[in-house]
Design an enzyme around this catalytic site. Structure first.
Site, PDB file in Angstrom:
ATOM      1  N   LYS A 117      -1.547   6.662  -3.244  1.00 48.33           N
ATOM      2  CA  LYS A 117      -0.212   6.087  -3.455  1.00 48.33           C
ATOM      3  C   LYS A 117       0.051   5.693  -4.910  1.00 48.33           C
ATOM      4  CE  LYS A 117       1.043   4.156   1.040  1.00 48.33           C
ATOM      5  NZ  LYS A 117       1.583   2.939   1.662  1.00 48.33           N
TER       6      LYS A 117
ATOM      7  N   THR B 295      -0.639   8.704   1.446  1.00 45.96           N
ATOM      8  CA  THR B 295      -1.366   7.532   1.925  1.00 45.96           C
ATOM      9  C   THR B 295      -2.652   7.348   1.126  1.00 45.96           C
ATOM     10  OG1 THR B 295      -2.100   6.369   3.918  1.00 45.96           O
ATOM     11  CG2 THR B 295      -2.513   8.739   3.873  1.00 45.96           C
TER      12      THR B 295
ATOM     13  N   TYR C 105      -1.733  -3.107  12.672  1.00 45.76           N
ATOM     14  CA  TYR C 105      -1.247  -2.658  13.990  1.00 45.76           C
ATOM     15  C   TYR C 105      -2.349  -2.103  14.884  1.00 45.76           C
ATOM     16  CZ  TYR C 105      -0.947   1.782  11.468  1.00 45.76           C
ATOM     17  OH  TYR C 105      -1.233   2.891  10.698  1.00 45.76           O
TER      18      TYR C 105
ATOM     19  N   ASP D 289       8.441   1.858   2.128  1.00 45.89           N
ATOM     20  CA  ASP D 289       7.806   0.711   2.798  1.00 45.89           C
ATOM     21  C   ASP D 289       8.704  -0.527   2.732  1.00 45.89           C
ATOM     22  OD1 ASP D 289       5.516   2.067   3.553  1.00 45.89           O
ATOM     23  OD2 ASP D 289       4.429   1.567   1.722  1.00 45.89           O
TER      24      ASP D 289
ATOM     25  N   ALA E  73      -2.960  -9.847  -1.327  1.00 44.22           N
ATOM     26  CA  ALA E  73      -2.390  -9.396  -2.602  1.00 44.22           C
ATOM     27  C   ALA E  73      -2.800  -7.952  -2.906  1.00 44.22           C
ATOM     28  CB  ALA E  73      -2.834 -10.339  -3.726  1.00 44.22           C
TER      29      ALA E  73
ATOM     30  N   GLY F 103      -2.260  -3.574  -1.820  1.00 46.20           N
ATOM     31  CA  GLY F 103      -1.162  -2.625  -1.916  1.00 46.20           C
ATOM     32  C   GLY F 103      -0.015  -2.965  -0.990  1.00 46.20           C
TER      33      GLY F 103
ATOM     34  N   ILE G  74       1.052  -7.051   9.318  1.00 39.99           N
ATOM     35  CA  ILE G  74       1.106  -5.652   8.888  1.00 39.99           C
ATOM     36  C   ILE G  74       0.096  -4.825   9.688  1.00 39.99           C
ATOM     37  CG2 ILE G  74       0.615  -4.150   6.879  1.00 39.99           C
ATOM     38  CD1 ILE G  74       3.188  -5.719   6.623  1.00 39.99           C
TER      39      ILE G  74
HETATM   40  P1  ATR Z   1      -3.837  -2.901   1.542  1.00 39.08           P
HETATM   41  O1  ATR Z   1      -3.527  -1.759   0.641  1.00 39.08           O
HETATM   42  O2  ATR Z   1      -3.733  -2.567   3.005  1.00 39.08           O
HETATM   43  O3  ATR Z   1      -3.060  -4.126   1.183  1.00 39.08           O
HETATM   44  P2  ATR Z   1      -6.174  -3.798   0.118  1.00 39.08           P
HETATM   45  O4  ATR Z   1      -5.496  -3.390  -1.142  1.00 39.08           O
HETATM   46  O5  ATR Z   1      -7.583  -3.409   0.294  1.00 39.08           O
HETATM   47  O6  ATR Z   1      -5.401  -3.203   1.366  1.00 39.08           O
HETATM   48  O7  ATR Z   1      -6.002  -5.369   0.320  1.00 39.08           O
HETATM   49  C1  ATR Z   1      -6.681  -6.049   1.296  1.00 39.08           C
HETATM   50  C2  ATR Z   1      -6.246  -7.511   1.284  1.00 39.08           C
HETATM   51  O8  ATR Z   1      -6.970  -8.181   2.327  1.00 39.08           O
HETATM   52  C3  ATR Z   1      -6.570  -8.250  -0.009  1.00 39.08           C
HETATM   53  O9  ATR Z   1      -5.581  -9.225  -0.239  1.00 39.08           O
HETATM   54  C4  ATR Z   1      -7.904  -8.884   0.308  1.00 39.08           C
HETATM   55  O10 ATR Z   1      -8.206 -10.053  -0.455  1.00 39.08           O
HETATM   56  P3  ATR Z   1      -8.963  -9.948  -1.877  1.00 39.08           P
HETATM   57  O11 ATR Z   1      -7.916  -9.642  -2.900  1.00 39.08           O
HETATM   58  O12 ATR Z   1      -9.581 -11.275  -2.040  1.00 39.08           O
HETATM   59  O13 ATR Z   1      -9.983  -8.843  -1.718  1.00 39.08           O
HETATM   60  C5  ATR Z   1      -7.693  -9.271   1.758  1.00 39.08           C
HETATM   61  N1  ATR Z   1      -8.955  -9.472   2.458  1.00 39.08           N
HETATM   62  C6  ATR Z   1      -9.833  -8.544   2.859  1.00 39.08           C
HETATM   63  N2  ATR Z   1     -10.889  -9.109   3.500  1.00 39.08           N
HETATM   64  C7  ATR Z   1     -10.657 -10.462   3.489  1.00 39.08           C
HETATM   65  C8  ATR Z   1     -11.374 -11.608   3.999  1.00 39.08           C
HETATM   66  N3  ATR Z   1     -12.539 -11.478   4.645  1.00 39.08           N
HETATM   67  N4  ATR Z   1     -10.821 -12.829   3.803  1.00 39.08           N
HETATM   68  C9  ATR Z   1      -9.643 -12.987   3.158  1.00 39.08           C
HETATM   69  N5  ATR Z   1      -8.916 -11.934   2.661  1.00 39.08           N
HETATM   70  C10 ATR Z   1      -9.420 -10.694   2.828  1.00 39.08           C
END
Ligand code: ATR
Length: 296
Positions: A82, A78, A236, A119, A146, A148, A234
């Protein structure tokens, strides 16, 4: 080579030999995976254990290569390991290669390490369980985010034959990069147009962290989304996010985030411990209890 393997490391201190699996992360104390696997171990009456392997990035290779000698059948991976795991394991399955992330490592009989990404399976199984008969091929899908998690969701939907995939992300460059990496047919939609992008979709998936406890809810007008469309979050924590609550009130079938967590673990359990691993009300109750009281 066994002779090169370190004999000791912090994450392995106190771990007893036997049928074992664990989760490598940093930090890893919040992980629900021990609760999941111990539930199935108990249900199957299999002796063994599933442990937390708190592993800082600088120890990752050392801890990983100690797994075979310590009697581990495998381990989940995790945050934040990853992606790094892709370069460390001896072989990768197709999903892990395309996503660029490993969430499970199996120790093979010869001591070599196979990296997988379950996943994809977990995501699709969760949707099928929430809406029997659901098929990706029926209508366009809209994915928000966009990061992980989005990469696994996108690979799953493309492999399942989705006719059109619309991807919206706050930072458009991240969505463009994902599309370039995985499939140029992905339609990147500006974040401010996410509401209209729901028209004629059969599936909406939130992979952003919005809606998670402590973050603002996802601002999204569902008016354009056909009532038959399945809505999946996604996130939870909480189990029913504001998005799912809103979708349920509109009459949409919904799939919560816990189902993906449970279903990604099922092939891991079967592989490492050799028992049956099913989603059940009892398992969900155990996980919900653990989320409510993490110190239990
Ligand atoms: P994970 O691995 O769980 O996908 P991550 O890689 O940190 O976590 O991705 C978080 C996602 O939430 C990203 O798509 C992020 O958008 P950005 O690419 O613009 O950072 C999105 N995200 C986080 N906070 C956000 C907010 N306040 N508004 C819109 N999107 C948000």
């Amino acid at each position: 080579m066994a002779a090169d393997r370190p004999k000791q490391n912090d994450a392995m201190d106190g771990v007893q030999a036997g049928v074992l699996a664990g989760v490598l992360g940093w930090p890893v104390g919040h992980s629900l995976s021990p609760t999941l696997h111990r539930y199935w171990l108990h249900e199957n009456r299999i002796g063994g254990d599933y442990v937390l392997l708190e592993t800082p990035p600088e120890d990752l290779e050392k801890v990983l290569h100690a797994l075979p000698d310590k009697g581990f059948s495998g381990a989940n991976v995790t945050i934040p390991h990853k992606q790094a795991m892709v370069r460390i394991v001896d072989r990768l399955d197709e999903s892990a290669r395309r996503i660029g992330a490993v969430n499970a490592v199996t120790v093979e009989e010869d001591g070599s390490l196979s990296g997988r990404n379950t996943d994809v399976f977990g995501f699709l199984e969760n949707l099928r369980a929430a809406m029997p008969g659901w098929q990706a091929t029926g209508a366009p899908a809209v994915v928000l985010g966009a990061g992980g998690a989005a990469r696994a969701v996108v690979v799953a939907l493309l492999d399942a034959g989705v006719p059109e995939l619309r991807l919206a992300n706050r930072t458009p460059e991240h969505a463009e990069a994902l599309a370039q990496d995985i499939d140029s047919h992905i339609r990147v939609v500006p974040w401010e147009n996410r509401h209209q992008a729901l028209a004629d979709a059969g599936l909406l998936v939130n992979t952003t962290s919005l809606g998670m406890a402590g973050t603002p809810p996802l601002a999204l007008a569902l008016d354009a989304l056909p009532e038959t469309a399945l809505v999946n979050d996604i996130v939870y924590r909480p189990l029913e996010t504001p998005l799912l609550k809103h979708a349920r009130a509109r009459g949409h079938p919904v799939a919560d985030g816990l189902g993906m967590l449970i279903n990604q673990a099922r092939p891991c359990f079967a592989d490492w411990f050799g028992g049956r691993a099913e989603d059940s009300a009892g398992l969900r109750a155990a996980l919900i209890k653990k989320m409510a009281d993490p110190e239990r």
